[in-house]
Design a protein around this motif. Structure first.
Motif, PDB file in Angstrom:
ATOM      1  N   MET A  94       0.822  -1.206   0.000  1.00  0.00           N
ATOM      2  CA  MET A  94       0.000   0.000   0.000  1.00  0.00           C
ATOM      3  C   MET A  94       0.858   1.259   0.000  1.00  0.00           C
ATOM      4  O   MET A  94       0.390   2.338  -0.370  1.00  0.00           O
ATOM      5  N   ALA A  95       2.107   1.127   0.395  1.00  0.00           N
ATOM      6  CA  ALA A  95       2.993   2.293   0.438  1.00  0.00           C
ATOM      7  C   ALA A  95       3.115   2.954  -0.925  1.00  0.00           C
ATOM      8  O   ALA A  95       3.334   4.170  -1.019  1.00  0.00           O
ATOM      9  N   PHE A  96       2.981   2.177  -2.001  1.00  0.00           N
ATOM     10  CA  PHE A  96       3.118   2.731  -3.344  1.00  0.00           C
ATOM     11  C   PHE A  96       1.914   3.601  -3.727  1.00  0.00           C
ATOM     12  O   PHE A  96       1.956   4.302  -4.729  1.00  0.00           O
ATOM     13  N   LYS A  97       0.849   3.547  -2.925  1.00  0.00           N
ATOM     14  CA  LYS A  97      -0.345   4.354  -3.184  1.00  0.00           C
ATOM     15  C   LYS A  97      -0.439   5.567  -2.265  1.00  0.00           C
ATOM     16  O   LYS A  97      -1.183   6.504  -2.537  1.00  0.00           O
ATOM     17  N   TYR A  98       0.315   5.528  -1.166  1.00  0.00           N
ATOM     18  CA  TYR A  98       0.213   6.608  -0.179  1.00  0.00           C
ATOM     19  C   TYR A  98       0.894   7.886  -0.669  1.00  0.00           C
ATOM     20  O   TYR A  98       1.956   7.841  -1.286  1.00  0.00           O
ATOM     21  N   LYS A  99       0.293   9.008  -0.368  1.00  0.00           N
ATOM     22  CA  LYS A  99       0.920  10.316  -0.578  1.00  0.00           C
ATOM     23  C   LYS A  99       1.573  10.804   0.711  1.00  0.00           C
ATOM     24  O   LYS A  99       2.598  11.480   0.678  1.00  0.00           O
ATOM     25  N   THR A 100       0.935  10.485   1.828  1.00  0.00           N
ATOM     26  CA  THR A 100       1.501  10.775   3.144  1.00  0.00           C
ATOM     27  C   THR A 100       1.272   9.551   4.023  1.00  0.00           C
ATOM     28  O   THR A 100       0.427   8.707   3.728  1.00  0.00           O
ATOM     29  N   ILE A 101       2.034   9.466   5.103  1.00  0.00           N
ATOM     30  CA  ILE A 101       1.898   8.326   6.005  1.00  0.00           C
ATOM     31  C   ILE A 101       2.109   8.788   7.439  1.00  0.00           C
ATOM     32  O   ILE A 101       2.907   9.699   7.699  1.00  0.00           O
ATOM     33  N   LYS A 102       1.388   8.151   8.344  1.00  0.00           N
ATOM     34  CA  LYS A 102       1.586   8.416   9.763  1.00  0.00           C
ATOM     35  C   LYS A 102       2.655   7.459  10.279  1.00  0.00           C
ATOM     36  O   LYS A 102       2.598   6.253  10.038  1.00  0.00           O
ATOM     37  N   VAL A 103       3.618   7.985  10.955  1.00  0.00           N
ATOM     38  CA  VAL A 103       4.749   7.187  11.414  1.00  0.00           C
ATOM     39  C   VAL A 103       4.315   6.279  12.565  1.00  0.00           C
ATOM     40  O   VAL A 103       3.783   6.734  13.573  1.00  0.00           O
ATOM     41  N   THR A 104       4.544   4.986  12.386  1.00  0.00           N
ATOM     42  CA  THR A 104       4.284   3.985  13.411  1.00  0.00           C
ATOM     43  C   THR A 104       5.603   3.617  14.092  1.00  0.00           C
ATOM     44  O   THR A 104       6.687   3.954  13.587  1.00  0.00           O
ATOM     45  N   PRO A 105       5.540   2.903  15.218  1.00  0.00           N
ATOM     46  CA  PRO A 105       6.798   2.452  15.836  1.00  0.00           C
ATOM     47  C   PRO A 105       7.644   1.601  14.891  1.00  0.00           C
ATOM     48  O   PRO A 105       8.881   1.698  14.903  1.00  0.00           O
ATOM     49  N   VAL A 106       6.997   0.775  14.063  1.00  0.00           N
ATOM     50  CA  VAL A 106       7.736  -0.050  13.104  1.00  0.00           C
ATOM     51  C   VAL A 106       8.436   0.823  12.067  1.00  0.00           C
ATOM     52  O   VAL A 106       9.618   0.621  11.750  1.00  0.00           O
ATOM     53  N   LEU A 107       7.736   1.804  11.546  1.00  0.00           N
ATOM     54  CA  LEU A 107       8.322   2.702  10.555  1.00  0.00           C
ATOM     55  C   LEU A 107       9.474   3.506  11.165  1.00  0.00           C
ATOM     56  O   LEU A 107      10.527   3.680  10.529  1.00  0.00           O
ATOM     57  N   GLU A 108       9.284   3.981  12.387  1.00  0.00           N
ATOM     58  CA  GLU A 108      10.359   4.729  13.062  1.00  0.00           C
ATOM     59  C   GLU A 108      11.610   3.865  13.195  1.00  0.00           C
ATOM     60  O   GLU A 108      12.730   4.322  12.911  1.00  0.00           O
ATOM     61  N   ARG A 109      11.430   2.616  13.598  1.00  0.00           N
ATOM     62  CA  ARG A 109      12.578   1.713  13.787  1.00  0.00           C
ATOM     63  C   ARG A 109      13.222   1.356  12.447  1.00  0.00           C
ATOM     64  O   ARG A 109      14.444   1.346  12.317  1.00  0.00           O
ATOM     65  N   ASN A 110      12.390   1.055  11.442  1.00  0.00           N
ATOM     66  CA  ASN A 110      12.934   0.707  10.128  1.00  0.00           C
ATOM     67  C   ASN A 110      13.784   1.832   9.553  1.00  0.00           C
ATOM     68  O   ASN A 110      14.833   1.596   8.958  1.00  0.00           O
ATOM     69  N   TRP A 111      13.315   3.051   9.704  1.00  0.00           N
ATOM     70  CA  TRP A 111      14.047   4.197   9.171  1.00  0.00           C
ATOM     71  C   TRP A 111      15.372   4.395   9.910  1.00  0.00           C
ATOM     72  O   TRP A 111      16.400   4.681   9.295  1.00  0.00           O
ATOM     73  N   GLU A 112      15.360   4.198  11.221  1.00  0.00           N
ATOM     74  CA  GLU A 112      16.588   4.332  12.013  1.00  0.00           C
ATOM     75  C   GLU A 112      17.626   3.307  11.549  1.00  0.00           C
ATOM     76  O   GLU A 112      18.807   3.628  11.368  1.00  0.00           O
ATOM     77  N   ILE A 113      17.182   2.060  11.351  1.00  0.00           N
ATOM     78  CA  ILE A 113      18.087   1.005  10.885  1.00  0.00           C
ATOM     79  C   ILE A 113      18.568   1.300   9.472  1.00  0.00           C
ATOM     80  O   ILE A 113      19.759   1.170   9.153  1.00  0.00           O
ATOM     81  N   SER A 114      17.649   1.698   8.610  1.00  0.00           N
ATOM     82  CA  SER A 114      17.972   1.916   7.205  1.00  0.00           C
ATOM     83  C   SER A 114      18.982   3.037   7.020  1.00  0.00           C
ATOM     84  O   SER A 114      19.860   2.952   6.152  1.00  0.00           O
ATOM     85  N   LYS A 115      18.883   4.073   7.799  1.00  0.00           N
ATOM     86  CA  LYS A 115      19.866   5.160   7.702  1.00  0.00           C
ATOM     87  C   LYS A 115      21.277   4.646   7.949  1.00  0.00           C
ATOM     88  O   LYS A 115      22.212   4.996   7.224  1.00  0.00           O
ATOM     89  N   ARG A 116      21.428   3.810   8.963  1.00  0.00           N
ATOM     90  CA  ARG A 116      22.751   3.256   9.270  1.00  0.00           C
ATOM     91  C   ARG A 116      23.242   2.352   8.141  1.00  0.00           C
ATOM     92  O   ARG A 116      24.412   2.396   7.754  1.00  0.00           O
ATOM     93  N   VAL A 117      22.335   1.520   7.617  1.00  0.00           N
ATOM     94  CA  VAL A 117      22.706   0.593   6.543  1.00  0.00           C
ATOM     95  C   VAL A 117      23.095   1.363   5.283  1.00  0.00           C
ATOM     96  O   VAL A 117      24.116   1.068   4.650  1.00  0.00           O
ATOM     97  N   MET A 118      22.295   2.359   4.895  1.00  0.00           N
ATOM     98  CA  MET A 118      22.595   3.143   3.698  1.00  0.00           C
ATOM     99  C   MET A 118      23.920   3.877   3.845  1.00  0.00           C
ATOM    100  O   MET A 118      24.723   3.924   2.899  1.00  0.00           O
ATOM    101  N   ALA A 119      24.142   4.457   5.013  1.00  0.00           N
ATOM    102  CA  ALA A 119      25.387   5.207   5.236  1.00  0.00           C
ATOM    103  C   ALA A 119      26.605   4.298   5.128  1.00  0.00           C
ATOM    104  O   ALA A 119      27.643   4.691   4.583  1.00  0.00           O
ATOM    105  N   ALA A 120      26.485   3.074   5.649  1.00  0.00           N
ATOM    106  CA  ALA A 120      27.612   2.147   5.634  1.00  0.00           C
ATOM    107  C   ALA A 120      27.871   1.553   4.254  1.00  0.00           C
ATOM    108  O   ALA A 120      28.999   1.153   3.949  1.00  0.00           O
ATOM    109  N   ALA A 121      26.829   1.505   3.412  1.00  0.00           N
ATOM    110  CA  ALA A 121      26.944   0.796   2.130  1.00  0.00           C
ATOM    111  C   ALA A 121      26.930   1.700   0.904  1.00  0.00           C
ATOM    112  O   ALA A 121      27.144   1.223  -0.209  1.00  0.00           O
TER     113      ALA A 121
END
Length: 236
Positions: A94-121
């Motif tokens: 459904m993310a491909f249809k959203y224009k905006t999204i409310k941040v959930t605890p899962v989304l907050e955690r995923n983004w925190e992890i992803s920033k570290r992974v992207m920066a390292a790679a």
């Protein structure tokens, strides 16, 4: 590199080793196979039809730095975001249809992890090439072709360019005309190539999800035979 519904990060290890110095992903998505192990060192060519996904790759390849990525603002549960790079970290079609999204605890955690992974790679992708458009725009080169389209039928629906608009038999003809090694991914409904079981994974609501594969080795491996999941030739 980043979260994406249907990415192959957890199962990339089950796929055959790339045989060629050039690696093409004509349905790039998160390009998890190209990032697996030392595959990133190859001459990687990504083809992505979704302009928003392609823009993420363009940023990572052409300009993003580790320090810039780490400096991106954190997300906080309850706030809203219209940034596509944030939205896809909800890891839902459904993310491909959203224009905006409310941040959930899962989304907050995923983004925190992803920033570290992207920066390292991020240094790994600076020599990669990106093509925005349909898979048929991929260059006709001898390569390892990792073909991971939206899966046929319901599993591939919901993407910006999903299974409902993809001609799978045209795709099969195109795939079989590629030069080199073919590694093609599918789910339970894939019938347009002789797919074989690869691995079974836990899915939604306790259901099992079967990943299937079609593999043809190219001349670089001196074997045109299909690959079975034990790693042996299918020929007897």
């Amino acid at each position: 590199m980043f979260y994406y519904y249907g990415r192959k990060k957890q199962i990339a290890k089950y796929y055959p080793t790339a045989d060629y110095p050039v690696l093409v992903e004509p349905f790039a998505g998160a390009a998890s196979y190209s990032l697996h192990g030392d595959n990133w060192r190859r001459d990687v060519i990504l083809v992505e039809k979704d302009a928003q996904v392609a823009e993420i790759w363009r940023w990572l390849i052409e300009s993003a730095t580790s320090s810039e990525i780490l400096a991106l603002p954190n997300l906080r549960t309850g706030e809203r975001s219209s940034e596509f790079l944030h939205i896809i970290h909800a890891v839902t079609k459904m993310a491909f249809k959203y224009k905006t999204i409310k941040v959930t605890p899962v989304l907050e955690r995923n983004w925190e992890i992803s920033k570290r992974v992207m920066a390292a790679a991020v240094h790994k992708v600076k020599h990669w090439h990106l093509i925005l458009g349909d898979y048929m725009l991929a260059p006709d080169v001898e390569a390892t072709w990792f073909v991971d389209p939206p899966y046929k039928s319901e599993p591939g629906m919901g993407y910006a360019h999903g299974s409902d608009v993809l001609d799978y038999y045209k795709l099969a003809d195109w795939v079989l005309s590629r030069r080199g090694q073919l590694i093609c991914c599918e789910g339970a409904y894939g019938d347009y190539l002789p797919f074989r079981p690869l691995v079974t994974l836990p899915g939604v609501a306790g259901k099992l999800s079967e990943e299937r594969i079609f593999h043809r080795r190219g001349e670089a491996s001196h074997s045109p035979d299909l690959f079975d999941v034990s790693g042996n030739s299918a020929a007897t």
